[in-house]
Design an enzyme around this catalytic site. Structure first.
Site, PDB file in Angstrom:
ATOM      1  N   CYS A 117     -44.009   2.228 -15.720  1.00 57.17           N
ATOM      2  CA  CYS A 117     -45.074   1.285 -15.554  1.00 57.17           C
ATOM      3  C   CYS A 117     -46.383   2.127 -14.850  1.00 57.17           C
ATOM      4  CB  CYS A 117     -44.807   0.006 -14.468  1.00 57.17           C
ATOM      5  SG  CYS A 117     -45.475  -1.524 -14.967  1.00 57.17           S
ATOM      6  N   ARG A 141     -44.159   8.066  -9.134  1.00 58.94           N
ATOM      7  CA  ARG A 141     -42.996   7.923  -8.628  1.00 58.94           C
ATOM      8  C   ARG A 141     -42.070   8.940  -8.905  1.00 58.94           C
ATOM      9  NH1 ARG A 141     -41.489   1.634 -10.244  1.00 58.94           N
ATOM     10  NH2 ARG A 141     -42.834   2.174 -12.155  1.00 58.94           N
ATOM     11  N   ASN A 172     -34.229  -6.005 -11.809  1.00 58.44           N
ATOM     12  CA  ASN A 172     -34.061  -4.553 -10.931  1.00 58.44           C
ATOM     13  C   ASN A 172     -32.396  -4.578 -10.566  1.00 58.44           C
ATOM     14  OD1 ASN A 172     -36.778  -3.701 -11.293  1.00 58.44           O
ATOM     15  ND2 ASN A 172     -37.406  -4.423  -9.470  1.00 58.44           N
TER      16      ASN A 172
END
Length: 432
Positions: free
Chosen positions: A118, A123, A24
């Protein structure tokens, strides 16, 4: 050709494992690397699918990408001829949206397809766009593309309505060359936010307060070359910590123990032994662990990306545990797969109520997403008999050489083609 993992469970993990760079952090850092016209060298890059796809997207807009080896890359953004990131790149990897902030910050314009990623719940990127607008950019969404442009970007005071790692990074990227001063309030505090800020500072940016909820950015006129090594991956480390807590004893090397505290505390609480060193942790357990309550929270709380792994461990522990997911709403899809292995878990809303069982039995299961897939591998390692796990492309998005690292700890696990009976027979003969 689609592959699967086959695992013969029942061998506790013993030995040592070295953790790779943080996926990340790397995603934000690679996007930031295109913001200078000089060459940037990035080391300790994890060799996983998400990273390789983002590098393709960066090449796709014309930047020069030179792979020195599987963990080192040189990037030069002076050759960028295109500020459009197409749907194909972003469909494969959500974090391509960091190129929006990077391109906007460098060229005052960018065009990026709306993201996929994902499947763990919605989101939204409204906080990212709110930040860009606050810096003076015009943002429109049409034909599935986010278009942003500005005559010039000017610093501003931005208050995030929700703590968002993605928005914090994207606004840092967009504002580091804006005129004047930007303050991001209610910023995310994750270790990879700090790493992206440190990388930008190594290129000449002026960012203070990363790791706190208030980040202050003084715009600079340009960024320059840098050599930078990415921090170790907190979630890869945490996954091996949980795997070791199932009657194993593993020294997990190349970690920052402070980043693992929320995980360490929970493991100690249920009876595992965790020893911290300067850049390693050792996790062991020689008995069945106890129960606890876990609630996922933004850093420094318990990471949502460790929720499926800890739930799998608690499903084998004594007593009743609860796991509350407060970040993503769609994160319990692995529970049905664990049930096939004998777990007793009831999901009510965003809470999993877990009745510990004595053991799991092997089954044919499928990885629903990245972290849940890793949790199912942990389940397979402790289950009696053989487990096969399909859809491992999810797992390979974030774990480098997972099966290699696990077999080096003594477990029996192999990557084989799906529906290859001969490969299954060969594996069973070998591990007997």
């Amino acid at each position: 050709m689609e592959n699967q993992y086959i695992i013969k469970g029942g061998t506790p993990l013993k030995g040592e494992v070295t953790i790779g760079g943080a996926k990340n952090a790397a995603l934000g850092i690679l996007a930031a690397a295109i913001m200078t016209d000089e060459t940037v060298t990035i080391e300790n890059l994890p060799d996983v699918r998400d990273i390789n796809v983002l590098l393709q997207a960066i090449e796709g807009i014309g930047a020069t990408v030179q792979r020195i080896n599987s963990h080192t890359v040189k990037i030069n953004g002076s050759t960028i001829g295109n500020i459009t990131i197409d749907y194909d790149s972003i469909r494969k990897i959500r974090a391509s949206y960091y190129l929006l902030g990077a391109l906007l910050g460098k060229y005052n314009k960018a065009q990026v397809a709306l993201p996929g990623g994902c499947d763990i719940g919605s989101r939204p990127i409204d906080q990212h766009l709110k930040g860009f607008r606050a810096l003076g950019a015009t943002v429109t969404i049409e034909h599935g593309m986010i278009n942003t442009f500005a005559d010039s970007l000017v610093g501003n005071h931005i208050f995030l309505d929700v703590v968002s790692v993605g928005a914090t990074i994207n606004i840092m990227l967009a504002s580091c060359m804006a005129e004047g001063r930007t303050v991001i309030e209610n910023a995310a505090k994750e270790p990879h936010i700090v790493d992206v800020a440190n990388f930008l500072n190594s290129m000449g940016a002026d960012i203070k307060g990363a790791g706190t909820d208030k980040i202050r950015i003084n715009g600079v006129s340009k960024l320059h070359s840098s050599e930078y090594s990415i921090i170790p991956d907190q979630i890869e480390a945490g996954t091996f910590m949980v795997a070791a807590a199932t009657h194993g004893d593993v020294l997990i090397k190349n970690v920052i123990p402070k980043h693992l505290e929320a995980i360490s505390v929970k493991l100690i609480e249920i009876g595992a032994t965790v020893e911290e060193y300067d850049d390693a942790v050792r996790v062991s357990a020689d008995h069945r662990l106890g129960h606890t309550q876990v609630k996922t929270l933004p850093y420094p709380g318990f990471p949502t990306d460790m929720q499926p792994q800890i739930a799998t461990l608690l499903a084998l522990s004594e007593g009743t545990s609860t796991v509350t997911e407060s970040i993503f709403e769609n994160r319990f899809k692995y529970v049905d797969e664990l049930a096939r292995m004998g777990a007793s878990i009831k999901v009510e809303g965003n809470v999993a109520i877990i009745e510990g069982v004595e053991g799991f039995t092997g089954a044919a299961i499928s990885a629903p997403d990245l972290r849940a897939g890793a949790a199912l591998v942990v389940a397979g390692l402790v289950a009696e008999g053989y487990t096969t796990i399909d859809s491992i492309h999810f797992i390979e998005r974030g774990y480098e050489n997972f099966e290699g690292k696990i077999t080096a700890l003594g477990a029996s696990m192999e990557k084989i083609p799906v529906d290859d009976e001969r490969a299954v027979m060969k594996f069973k003969l070998k591990v007997g």
